[in-house]
Design a protein around this motif. Sequence first.
Motif, PDB file in Angstrom:
ATOM      1  N   LEU A  83      38.678  32.585  47.581  1.00 26.80           N
ATOM      2  CA  LEU A  83      38.477  33.910  48.150  1.00 26.80           C
ATOM      3  C   LEU A  83      37.938  33.773  49.560  1.00 26.80           C
ATOM      4  O   LEU A  83      37.075  32.930  49.829  1.00 26.80           O
ATOM      5  N   GLU A  84      38.428  34.632  50.443  1.00 28.24           N
ATOM      6  CA  GLU A  84      37.919  34.708  51.815  1.00 28.24           C
ATOM      7  C   GLU A  84      37.516  36.158  52.050  1.00 28.24           C
ATOM      8  O   GLU A  84      38.351  37.056  52.057  1.00 28.24           O
ATOM      9  N   VAL A  85      36.212  36.369  52.246  1.00 25.84           N
ATOM     10  CA  VAL A  85      35.660  37.722  52.310  1.00 25.84           C
ATOM     11  C   VAL A  85      34.706  37.815  53.496  1.00 25.84           C
ATOM     12  O   VAL A  85      34.274  36.797  54.043  1.00 25.84           O
ATOM     13  N   PRO A  86      34.332  39.037  53.922  1.00 26.75           N
ATOM     14  CA  PRO A  86      33.343  39.156  55.003  1.00 26.75           C
ATOM     15  C   PRO A  86      31.989  38.619  54.562  1.00 26.75           C
ATOM     16  O   PRO A  86      31.592  38.778  53.400  1.00 26.75           O
ATOM     17  N   GLU A  87      31.282  37.986  55.476  1.00 25.00           N
ATOM     18  CA  GLU A  87      29.922  37.540  55.171  1.00 25.00           C
ATOM     19  C   GLU A  87      28.989  38.742  55.079  1.00 25.00           C
ATOM     20  O   GLU A  87      28.161  38.840  54.185  1.00 25.00           O
ATOM     21  N   ILE A 114      43.017  36.257  49.222  1.00 21.38           N
ATOM     22  CA  ILE A 114      43.032  35.354  48.074  1.00 21.38           C
ATOM     23  C   ILE A 114      44.102  34.307  48.348  1.00 21.38           C
ATOM     24  O   ILE A 114      45.291  34.601  48.341  1.00 21.38           O
ATOM     25  N   HIS A 115      43.670  33.096  48.604  1.00 25.83           N
ATOM     26  CA  HIS A 115      44.595  32.036  48.967  1.00 25.83           C
ATOM     27  C   HIS A 115      44.790  31.084  47.793  1.00 25.83           C
ATOM     28  O   HIS A 115      43.848  30.770  47.065  1.00 25.83           O
ATOM     29  N   GLU A 123      51.164  32.780  49.703  1.00 26.29           N
ATOM     30  CA  GLU A 123      51.233  34.096  49.082  1.00 26.29           C
ATOM     31  C   GLU A 123      50.001  34.302  48.202  1.00 26.29           C
ATOM     32  O   GLU A 123      49.390  33.360  47.716  1.00 26.29           O
ATOM     33  N   ARG A 124      49.659  35.553  47.971  1.00 30.34           N
ATOM     34  CA  ARG A 124      48.482  35.856  47.184  1.00 30.34           C
ATOM     35  C   ARG A 124      48.776  35.653  45.709  1.00 30.34           C
ATOM     36  O   ARG A 124      49.769  36.162  45.190  1.00 30.34           O
ATOM     37  N   PRO A 125      47.918  34.902  44.991  1.00 28.03           N
ATOM     38  CA  PRO A 125      48.151  34.726  43.547  1.00 28.03           C
ATOM     39  C   PRO A 125      47.964  36.043  42.805  1.00 28.03           C
ATOM     40  O   PRO A 125      47.245  36.939  43.255  1.00 28.03           O
ATOM     41  N   SER A 126      48.586  36.163  41.650  1.00 26.74           N
ATOM     42  CA  SER A 126      48.462  37.358  40.821  1.00 26.74           C
ATOM     43  C   SER A 126      47.269  37.223  39.889  1.00 26.74           C
ATOM     44  O   SER A 126      46.871  36.122  39.507  1.00 26.74           O
ATOM     45  N   GLY A 127      46.686  38.373  39.526  1.00 25.19           N
ATOM     46  CA  GLY A 127      45.566  38.353  38.602  1.00 25.19           C
ATOM     47  C   GLY A 127      44.767  39.635  38.684  1.00 25.19           C
ATOM     48  O   GLY A 127      45.262  40.673  39.129  1.00 25.19           O
ATOM     49  N   ARG A 128      43.489  39.576  38.248  1.00 21.61           N
ATOM     50  CA  ARG A 128      42.593  40.717  38.270  1.00 21.61           C
ATOM     51  C   ARG A 128      41.441  40.425  39.238  1.00 21.61           C
ATOM     52  O   ARG A 128      40.889  39.325  39.275  1.00 21.61           O
ATOM     53  N   LEU A 129      41.083  41.427  40.041  1.00 20.45           N
ATOM     54  CA  LEU A 129      39.996  41.299  40.997  1.00 20.45           C
ATOM     55  C   LEU A 129      38.968  42.392  40.721  1.00 20.45           C
ATOM     56  O   LEU A 129      39.309  43.578  40.689  1.00 20.45           O
ATOM     57  N   SER A 164      51.273  39.166  44.266  1.00 20.59           N
ATOM     58  CA  SER A 164      51.537  38.347  45.453  1.00 20.59           C
ATOM     59  C   SER A 164      52.373  39.081  46.489  1.00 20.59           C
ATOM     60  O   SER A 164      52.809  38.486  47.465  1.00 20.59           O
ATOM     61  N   SER A 165      52.612  40.396  46.293  1.00 19.24           N
ATOM     62  CA  SER A 165      53.485  41.118  47.215  1.00 19.24           C
ATOM     63  C   SER A 165      52.832  41.345  48.572  1.00 19.24           C
ATOM     64  O   SER A 165      53.519  41.495  49.578  1.00 19.24           O
ATOM     65  N   LEU A 166      51.492  41.415  48.629  1.00 15.46           N
ATOM     66  CA  LEU A 166      50.778  41.639  49.886  1.00 15.46           C
ATOM     67  C   LEU A 166      49.786  40.505  50.114  1.00 15.46           C
ATOM     68  O   LEU A 166      49.135  40.045  49.173  1.00 15.46           O
ATOM     69  N   PRO A 167      49.632  40.040  51.369  1.00 16.80           N
ATOM     70  CA  PRO A 167      48.764  38.891  51.622  1.00 16.80           C
ATOM     71  C   PRO A 167      47.285  39.196  51.558  1.00 16.80           C
ATOM     72  O   PRO A 167      46.477  38.305  51.387  1.00 16.80           O
ATOM     73  N   VAL A 168      46.898  40.487  51.716  1.00 17.76           N
ATOM     74  CA  VAL A 168      45.483  40.844  51.771  1.00 17.76           C
ATOM     75  C   VAL A 168      45.232  42.053  50.876  1.00 17.76           C
ATOM     76  O   VAL A 168      45.992  43.029  50.909  1.00 17.76           O
TER      77      VAL A 168
END
Length: 528
Positions: A83-87, A114-115, A123-129, A164-168
């Motif tokens: 995960l890459e998120v704002p600090e 989500i890399h 591409e963004r992996p599929s799952g639950r966030l 994975s359809s959208l990168p962010v």
Amino acid sequence: MRRERILRFPFRAGAPVGRPGGALARVVAVTLVVSATVGSAGQDVAGQRAGGTVQPVAGHQRAEGNVRAEEGARVREGGKPRLEVPETYFLAPASAWGGKGDPRPSQKDLDVEIHDLGNGNRERPSGRLTLDASDLSGKVAFRQDGLDKCEGYGSARIDCSVSSSLPVFKTYLRALDAGRNGDSGTLRYTFTPRQGEPRTATTRVVIGRPRLAVEQPPMRKGVKPTESVRVPITFKNVGEVPARGVVASVRQGATEEQHRNCRYRAVSVTCQFPDVVVRPGETMTLAPALSVRNPEPAMYESIPFSVRPMEKSDDPGPGEPGRGSPLRLTDTDAKGPFREFDEPGGEALMYLRRPTRADYEATGVRLSEESDDRVRVRVGVRNNGPAGDPGPGGPYHAKVTFPPGSTVLRTPRDEDLEENAELCQRVSGTEYRCAVSPDRGRTTTFDFVLRPGWWGQTRVEVTDSERFPRLDPRPANDTAAASTPAGTLHKTLSVTVGLVVVAGALTLTRRRWMTPLRRLVARSRHRP
């Protein structure tokens, strides 16, 4: 630079290719070299993930969640999501939503990247966030702001299905009336991929924003191309919470002055003040003002600069550190006015004016008949110097006015652009405005196709900029005009109107002369 480790083995150089021992040795050697290279590359990636710095994105510092030194081994195992998120994520206070304007330009969307480290196309992996800001329950709530579908909007916790359809992944967190400036808490992320172990990350959420607005420096006049320029940077915290640390940048190469808390590149200077706290309402200035090289010698030039709050994870950035005394921030009683950037990462401009001027000449109006009812009109503007490129002071404008009743069938276009952009805009009626900024000794021309109206003149006039005047040494040649013939319809109407006027005049004249004549005849009849 990646360094490949070449493993050498004491194979006999003259071993025949056909011998099993020689072939096997070569296969083993190649396999070991490739393995060592891949292993080195994996370690490089792991080093970047674990120990590398993270650059600011859209005004927020990016921090990687749950990234460990052993990530390199996991990359080689097939790649786990990260995960890459704002600090830190600053929220506009609830009171800001009741005033004029939308505070959202200064509060960016909450982006979660989500890399998949093993996925080449990222591409963004599929799952639950799951995003959980329960630390601030009742003070903040999530609002939908994107294509992702989540459950729990309107509360401090949402659960989302991501693909994975959208990168962010994008969402939006808004402060509620119960939240007070300075309230803070932890936003916790949990991503559960369809395959693999969950990944987590955190962001510090703060209600209120440190917003740094800069004072616009006055234009420096009479700047010679050989002299250096000092850029005064004064700013004020117009936000709701303190700015803890400040970063100031000037996008222009520096002179010989070097400060040890600044990084110097050929095209910029960036200075950090990690220990400075600028409270709401406080105003500070850089001391001394940064000295930079003079830009290109256009008639007008600009030097971009910016100031922003500093994040804990801010990297000093590229460039060479200075060795001299540190640059300082000092309190000031400057009154402004102060201008806030339209968005995080914005820049202000300091303008320079050279001790020169430019003679823009309207070269004339040329008419050529295309058909019975169409006329091509060419107007031109020439720069006789001595100044050349106006820089950010331009472009200036040529005002083109056609006779009343005229119809412009085609305006000038830039055929080099794919969209075939129009070069002149209609202002009103038969008046058009065209941007002009020819270099010294060059002429800019504009071709119109016109259906003429009434008889009259087509005029072209070079108009100046209020803020960036050309200081034209010969203003008399700024205008030109040419007589434009009337169109067929207007000629016919003109002739018709002329005949009516003549007939009316004759009728009035006849009446004027006949009345006295009749009176004279009547009198002669009554004489004895």
